[in-house]
Each structure stands twice: as structure tokens, then as C-alpha cells.
Design a protein around this motif. Structure first.
Motif, PDB file in Angstrom:
ATOM      1  N   GLU A   1       0.846  -1.191   0.000  1.00 12.98           N
ATOM      2  CA  GLU A   1       0.000   0.000   0.000  1.00 12.98           C
ATOM      3  C   GLU A   1       0.885   1.245   0.000  1.00 12.98           C
ATOM      4  OE1 GLU A   1      -3.334   0.033  -0.079  1.00 12.98           O
ATOM      5  OE2 GLU A   1      -3.388  -2.153  -0.162  1.00 12.98           O
ATOM      6  N   GLN A   2       0.311   2.386  -0.381  1.00 10.98           N
ATOM      7  CA  GLN A   2       1.072   3.626  -0.455  1.00 10.98           C
ATOM      8  C   GLN A   2       1.610   4.025   0.924  1.00 10.98           C
ATOM      9  OE1 GLN A   2       1.939   5.039  -3.281  1.00 10.98           O
ATOM     10  NE2 GLN A   2       3.159   6.542  -2.183  1.00 10.98           N
ATOM     11  N   GLU A   3       0.849   3.752   1.985  1.00  9.01           N
ATOM     12  CA  GLU A   3       1.310   4.076   3.333  1.00  9.01           C
ATOM     13  C   GLU A   3       2.526   3.231   3.708  1.00  9.01           C
ATOM     14  OE1 GLU A   3      -2.018   3.087   2.852  1.00  9.01           O
ATOM     15  OE2 GLU A   3      -2.716   5.153   2.641  1.00  9.01           O
TER      16      GLU A   3
ATOM     17  N   GLY B   1       8.401   6.599  -8.310  1.00  9.47           N
ATOM     18  CA  GLY B   1       7.101   5.988  -8.547  1.00  9.47           C
ATOM     19  C   GLY B   1       7.209   4.556  -9.033  1.00  9.47           C
ATOM     20  N   LYS B   2       6.060   4.018  -9.401  1.00 10.60           N
ATOM     21  CA  LYS B   2       5.984   2.628  -9.835  1.00 10.60           C
ATOM     22  C   LYS B   2       6.372   2.523 -11.307  1.00 10.60           C
ATOM     23  CE  LYS B   2       2.844  -1.258  -9.326  1.00 10.60           C
ATOM     24  NZ  LYS B   2       1.497  -1.641  -8.901  1.00 10.60           N
TER      25      LYS B   2
ATOM     26  N   HIS C   1       8.440   0.081  -7.015  1.00 12.15           N
ATOM     27  CA  HIS C   1       8.535   1.503  -6.698  1.00 12.15           C
ATOM     28  C   HIS C   1      10.016   1.862  -6.590  1.00 12.15           C
ATOM     29  CE1 HIS C   1       4.252   1.845  -5.767  1.00 12.15           C
ATOM     30  NE2 HIS C   1       4.365   0.653  -5.200  1.00 12.15           N
TER      31      HIS C   1
ATOM     32  N   VAL D   1       4.707   1.960   1.573  1.00 12.45           N
ATOM     33  CA  VAL D   1       5.827   2.461   0.759  1.00 12.45           C
ATOM     34  C   VAL D   1       6.421   3.691   1.429  1.00 12.45           C
ATOM     35  CG1 VAL D   1       6.447   3.515  -1.451  1.00 12.45           C
ATOM     36  CG2 VAL D   1       4.966   1.510  -1.410  1.00 12.45           C
ATOM     37  N   GLN D   2       5.563   4.611   1.870  1.00 12.12           N
ATOM     38  CA  GLN D   2       6.037   5.833   2.526  1.00 12.12           C
ATOM     39  C   GLN D   2       6.749   5.504   3.838  1.00 12.12           C
ATOM     40  OE1 GLN D   2       5.913   8.687   0.957  1.00 12.12           O
ATOM     41  NE2 GLN D   2       7.051   9.674   2.592  1.00 12.12           N
TER      42      GLN D   2
END
Length: 94
Positions: A15-17, A43-44, A58, A19-20
């Protein structure tokens, strides 16, 4: 302190969270004894070849100044992180 560059690829199924959170984890390791001069979350993107049955990832590129101890710790943590597909740390000679 010497100049370094690290490029790493994070798993595409996160998920983006997550990844961050992974990016922040590695930023904290670098900032603990070094300084980030440039950070680029690209980015992906499609991988050049399949790695562990994954086709995307990513991409993250970081330029930083640090000591050998910081680079050794970063290398150790990246080796054992399940979120990282591939990484490469190089010393910037320019």
C-alpha cells in the motif's frame, strides 16, 4: 563524510502508506549520522526483467553524505528488509 548514492526498488504489492513508511525508515537511518542532499521517489515502474515473479516496483533514488558506519548500517537493514526487491549503494566520485 563521503558522497553516496543509493537506488532501491520497493515491492509493488505494498500500500502507499507502507511504501512511505519504508522510505522514511531508510531516511532515518541515513539522517542518523549523515545528510540527504537529494531524494527522488520515482514511482511505480516496470522492471527490466522479472525478479521473484514481480514485474513492477517503486523506484527510489537518494543522494547523501555519510560515514562508512552509516552506509554499513543501511546495507545491513536493506539486506534483511522484505519490502526491498533490489538495492545498490555506490560511492559518488564526482
Amino acid at each position: 563524510m563521503r558522497k553516496y548514492e543509493v537506488m532501491y526498488i520497493i515491492r509493488p504489492d505494498l500500500e502507499q502508506e507502507a511504501v512511505q513508511a519504508t522510505v522514511e525508515k531508510f531516511q532515518n537511518i541515513i539522517n542518523n549520522g549523515g545528510e540527504i542532499t537529494k531524494h527522488d521517489l520515482m514511482g511505480k515502474r516496470r522492471l527490466a526483467y522479472e525478479i521473484n515473479k514481480l514485474r513492477d516496483g517503486h523506484y527510489v533514488l537518494v543522494h547523501f553524505n555519510a560515514t562508512n558506519e552509516v552506509v554499513s548500517e543501511l546495507d545491513r537493514v536493506m539486506k534483511i528488509s522484505d519490502e526491498i526487491i533490489r538495492y545498490l549503494i555506490v560511492r559518488d566520485v564526482a
